[in-house]
Scaffold this motif. Structure first.
Motif, mmCIF file in Angstrom:
data_model
loop_
_atom_site.group_PDB
_atom_site.id
_atom_site.type_symbol
_atom_site.label_atom_id
_atom_site.label_comp_id
_atom_site.label_asym_id
_atom_site.label_seq_id
_atom_site.Cartn_x
_atom_site.Cartn_y
_atom_site.Cartn_z
ATOM 1 N N ALA A 71 0.836 -1.200 0.000
ATOM 2 C CA ALA A 71 0.000 0.000 0.000
ATOM 3 C C ALA A 71 0.873 1.253 0.000
ATOM 4 O O ALA A 71 1.989 1.269 0.526
ATOM 5 N N LEU A 72 0.331 2.338 -0.575
ATOM 6 C CA LEU A 72 1.083 3.587 -0.703
ATOM 7 C C LEU A 72 1.112 4.310 0.635
ATOM 8 O O LEU A 72 0.069 4.550 1.249
ATOM 9 N N ALA A 73 2.301 4.697 1.084
ATOM 10 C CA ALA A 73 2.455 5.385 2.370
ATOM 11 C C ALA A 73 2.870 6.841 2.184
ATOM 12 O O ALA A 73 2.267 7.743 2.771
ATOM 13 N N LEU A 74 3.909 7.092 1.373
ATOM 14 C CA LEU A 74 4.467 8.433 1.239
ATOM 15 C C LEU A 74 4.608 8.814 -0.236
ATOM 16 O O LEU A 74 4.894 7.968 -1.078
ATOM 17 N N ARG A 75 4.410 10.112 -0.508
ATOM 18 C CA ARG A 75 4.614 10.638 -1.868
ATOM 19 C C ARG A 75 5.399 11.944 -1.763
ATOM 20 O O ARG A 75 5.034 12.824 -0.977
ATOM 21 N N GLU A 76 6.452 12.065 -2.558
ATOM 22 C CA GLU A 76 7.269 13.276 -2.585
ATOM 23 C C GLU A 76 7.536 13.662 -4.035
ATOM 24 O O GLU A 76 7.863 12.804 -4.856
ATOM 25 N N LYS A 77 7.406 14.934 -4.356
ATOM 26 C CA LYS A 77 7.616 15.387 -5.717
ATOM 27 C C LYS A 77 9.105 15.667 -5.942
ATOM 28 O O LYS A 77 9.708 16.491 -5.259
ATOM 29 N N VAL A 78 9.669 14.970 -6.911
ATOM 30 C CA VAL A 78 11.094 15.116 -7.233
ATOM 31 C C VAL A 78 11.226 15.391 -8.723
ATOM 32 O O VAL A 78 10.777 14.583 -9.551
ATOM 33 N N ARG A 79 11.779 16.556 -9.069
ATOM 34 C CA ARG A 79 11.944 16.955 -10.469
ATOM 35 C C ARG A 79 10.631 16.855 -11.259
ATOM 36 O O ARG A 79 10.593 16.377 -12.386
ATOM 37 N N GLY A 80 9.560 17.285 -10.631
ATOM 38 C CA GLY A 80 8.277 17.341 -11.308
ATOM 39 C C GLY A 80 7.458 16.070 -11.272
ATOM 40 O O GLY A 80 6.320 16.055 -11.736
ATOM 41 N N LEU A 81 8.016 14.985 -10.728
ATOM 42 C CA LEU A 81 7.301 13.713 -10.677
ATOM 43 C C LEU A 81 7.124 13.271 -9.229
ATOM 44 O O LEU A 81 8.016 13.463 -8.393
ATOM 45 N N TRP A 82 5.979 12.652 -8.949
ATOM 46 C CA TRP A 82 5.710 12.177 -7.596
ATOM 47 C C TRP A 82 6.387 10.825 -7.375
ATOM 48 O O TRP A 82 6.080 9.851 -8.065
ATOM 49 N N ARG A 83 7.323 10.800 -6.428
ATOM 50 C CA ARG A 83 8.020 9.557 -6.063
ATOM 51 C C ARG A 83 7.247 8.885 -4.930
ATOM 52 O O ARG A 83 6.913 9.525 -3.925
ATOM 53 N N GLN A 84 6.963 7.589 -5.076
ATOM 54 C CA GLN A 84 6.107 6.895 -4.117
ATOM 55 C C GLN A 84 6.888 5.918 -3.254
ATOM 56 O O GLN A 84 7.863 5.311 -3.701
ATOM 57 N N THR A 85 6.445 5.788 -1.998
ATOM 58 C CA THR A 85 7.058 4.863 -1.048
ATOM 59 C C THR A 85 5.963 3.991 -0.448
ATOM 60 O O THR A 85 4.960 4.521 0.063
ATOM 61 N N THR A 86 6.121 2.688 -0.490
ATOM 62 C CA THR A 86 5.144 1.766 0.103
ATOM 63 C C THR A 86 5.401 1.650 1.603
ATOM 64 O O THR A 86 6.447 2.055 2.116
ATOM 65 N N TRP A 87 4.449 1.036 2.299
ATOM 66 C CA TRP A 87 4.634 0.818 3.744
ATOM 67 C C TRP A 87 5.827 -0.104 4.010
ATOM 68 O O TRP A 87 6.562 0.089 4.992
ATOM 69 N N HIS A 88 6.040 -1.080 3.139
ATOM 70 C CA HIS A 88 7.194 -1.974 3.315
ATOM 71 C C HIS A 88 8.498 -1.174 3.223
ATOM 72 O O HIS A 88 9.393 -1.317 4.082
#
Length: 614
Positions: free
Chosen positions: A26-43
């Motif tokens: 499942a998606l936990a964190l989102r951060e915008k890097v160089r115009g794109l959203w970088r996603q981090t899962t709970w794992h």
């Protein structure tokens, strides 16, 4: 395991581990890097936190230590905070706007051995604090997230965040079991975070908050408002060193399993809101005020027809919103519901989308008193904004408006588990699982704040017939005129700040025979007003000194005076020649006015009003 069991029996890192085990993809964190959203899962969230914790342990971080964090909001802030807790230590936030002397005081007082810095600017301030005025005798490691511009830095104990993370990965086989044992050994009543109160007087104090404190407060807000992973998502943008953002992003995320997205900066909040379209949004009063003003900025560029449609829609919607709030948040009649639906299609849908609030099912306003007019505006356009009440020492929230308790101007009712009582002088006092453990290295201040388990909030309140609590003012801010009249400054100050041309207002009159005010104009709106009238100015001081601007503010003051009794009228005012600033000691890091500092710094202006004799 129920959500309640998860909250009451575990620490925050233990809940992170549970989520990584039960919802790894499942998606936990989102951060915008160089115009794109970088996603981090709970794992990945858990594995990165664990790796950083192992790296910290390898560098000597131990249970009971404090890890300070200075930087803007980012995933690494979350990782560092939870990694320290995973090892049995505590995370301690520093405002990115703090100058080095304030940073030095907190680092020295907390005896922090480790500090994580967001970038070169924050690192430079820590290095200055270590080098100047007695330095930082306890500090051993400075860990920087973004090393841009720091290639030639060679100070001892300075390393990169990713280097510590890689150290953790390399040492996982040997040190991982030790960190896992520390994670398992954590207890809900362990100190999890330390929040240094910005303090309108004196030096800041470090409030120690346990896992139980933070999880109870956030868990109750989630339960009351029905928030879960499907119904809640949040944009993280307020300073994470403040208990409110920590509660509504880091802790609320652990409680609900929702997704947290990080704003690129405070200046891009509205843009990022439109992109993310969160389902929940926390704002301090100034954020909600700026959003409201942005609507009226845009209105000036609209066609005459659009202006008439908005004006008529707001007029009709206001009455619907007033009845709706008086009815606990529910439409008072079928007619109101149908009329609002038509207004939403014609006007309000576009306003919500423009603000990025079209998916928000629960907005929250806290941190200071707010004008009821501001909250009413958002209810009018169909964005429910619930006023919350709490303080650092109560883990963020102890009272909240909620469906069924939305009386305009109130802060709702207490959360479950909290006991409340009103002292003879009207001060709110509370006790319960949200009340903090005390101030770090300051038993005397703790004893002043907590009497027999009751936290003395310092706020004068009243409880309405429905049980909803309304904050009148800070106990120490109540003014008593020479005629013996008690005046509540915040009511009059908020009425003044309802004007789009007034950014800040400080009421005067304690021990005086009449009320007066120091007023800071809003540079944006007053500047636009001046440009429309071909009034030349270059900076805030030149605009504030203009005679026509004085006349404008005089009319605004007159309008406010009409709302209050004669004894509460402002008879004189002065427009400040400079904007109030945290760096100049006039505002706290959370943008609250330091009244005593203001009265000392602007003594000439006060003398202009009252004369030498007062």
């Amino acid at each position: 395991m129920t959500s309640a069991d998860l909250i009451t029996t575990r620490t925050m890192p233990q809940i992170l581990a549970w989520r990584a085990d039960h919802m790894p993809a499942a998606l936990a964190l989102r951060e915008k890097v160089r115009g794109l959203w970088r996603q981090t899962t709970w794992h990945d969230y858990f594995e990165r936190t664990r790796a950083f914790a192992i790296g910290l342990h390898a560098l000597g971080f131990r249970a009971g230590d404090r890890l300070a964090i200075a930087g803007d909001d980012c995933p690494e802030w979350f990782l560092a905070d939870l990694a320290a807790q995973m090892l049995g230590g505590a995370g301690l936030g520093l405002y990115p706007t703090n100058p080095w002397p304030e940073m030095q005081y907190i680092l020295r007082h907390s005896r922090a051995r480790f500090v994580v810095c967001g970038d070169q600017e924050q690192t430079d301030k820590v290095l200055d604090a270590r080098r100047l005025d007695g330095g930082l005798p306890d500090l051993e490691q400075i860990i920087t997230i973004d090393r841009k511009g720091m290639r030639r830095y060679a100070e001892p104990g300075l390393t990169a965040f990713e280097t510590v993370m890689q150290l953790g990965r390399d040492q996982a086989a040997s040190l991982g079991p030790i960190v896992d044992a520390a994670l398992a050994a954590g207890r809900p009543d362990d100190t999890a975070i330390i929040v240094y109160t910005s303090g309108t007087t004196g030096n800041p104090k470090g409030a120690m908050l346990s896992h139980r404190n933070m999880l109870h407060s956030a868990g109750e807000v989630a339960r009351i408002h029905g928030l879960d992973a499907k119904s809640y998502s949040v944009l993280c943008y307020l300073p994470l060193c403040h208990v409110a953002e920590r509660s509504f992003s880091t802790v609320m995320q652990l409680v609900t399993g929702c997704t947290v997205s990080f704003a690129e900066s405070i200046d891009t909040v509205v843009v990022n809101l439109r992109e993310v379209a969160p389902k929940g949004f926390l704002g301090v009063p100034r954020i909600w005020e700026k959003m409201q003003q942005s609507i009226f900025y845009r209105l000036k560029d609209a066609t005459p027809l659009q202006q008439r449609v908005l004006a008529r829609s707001l007029a009709l919607g206001r009455g619907i919103a007033e009845r709706r709030m008086a009815n606990g948040g529910r439409f008072a009649s079928l007619g109101d519901r149908l009329t609002y639906a038509a207004l939403w299609l014609a006007c309000f849908r576009g306003l919500q989308t423009f603000l990025g609030l079209d998916r928000v099912r629960a907005g929250f306003c806290g941190g200071a008193t707010v004008s009821p007019e501001v909250l009413l505006f958002f209810w009018t356009i169909g964005v429910p904004v619930y006023q919350i009440y709490g303080m650092t020492e109560s883990a963020g929230v102890c009272h909240t408006q909620r469906p069924g308790a939305t009386t305009l101007g109130s802060s709702g009712t207490k959360i479950d588990g909290i006991d409340e009582r009103i002292a003879a002088d009207g001060e709110m006092q509370i006790r319960g699982p949200s009340v903090f453990k005390g101030y770090l290295f300051d038993d005397e201040a703790t004893a002043r704040a907590v009497h027999d388990g009751w936290l003395l909030t310092g706020d004068i309140v009243e409880i309405g017939p429905t049980g909803e609590m309304t904050v009148l003012d800070r106990k120490k801010d109540i003014l008593i005129t020479s005629g013996g009249k008690n005046i509540t400054p915040s009511l009059i100050e908020n009425a003044l700040k309802d004007s789009p041309f007034i950014r800040e207002a400080i009421l005067l009159g304690d021990g005086r025979n009449f009320l007066a005010a120091l007023i800071q104009i809003d540079l944006d709106t007053t500047g636009q007003w001046a440009q429309a009238r071909n009034i030349a100015y270059t900076t805030y001081p030149t605009l504030a000194a203009h005679e026509q601007v004085y006349d404008l503010i005089r009319d605004e003051v007159t309008r406010v005076n009409e709302r209050f009794a004669r004894v509460e009228n402002i008879r004189k005012f002065v427009i400040l020649k400079k904007e109030l600033d945290h760096d100049d000691g006039e505002l706290t890091a959370t943008m609250k006015v330091r009244r005593k500092a203001i009265e000392a710094k602007f003594g000439a202006e006060i003398e202009q009003i009252y004369g030498r004799a007062g």
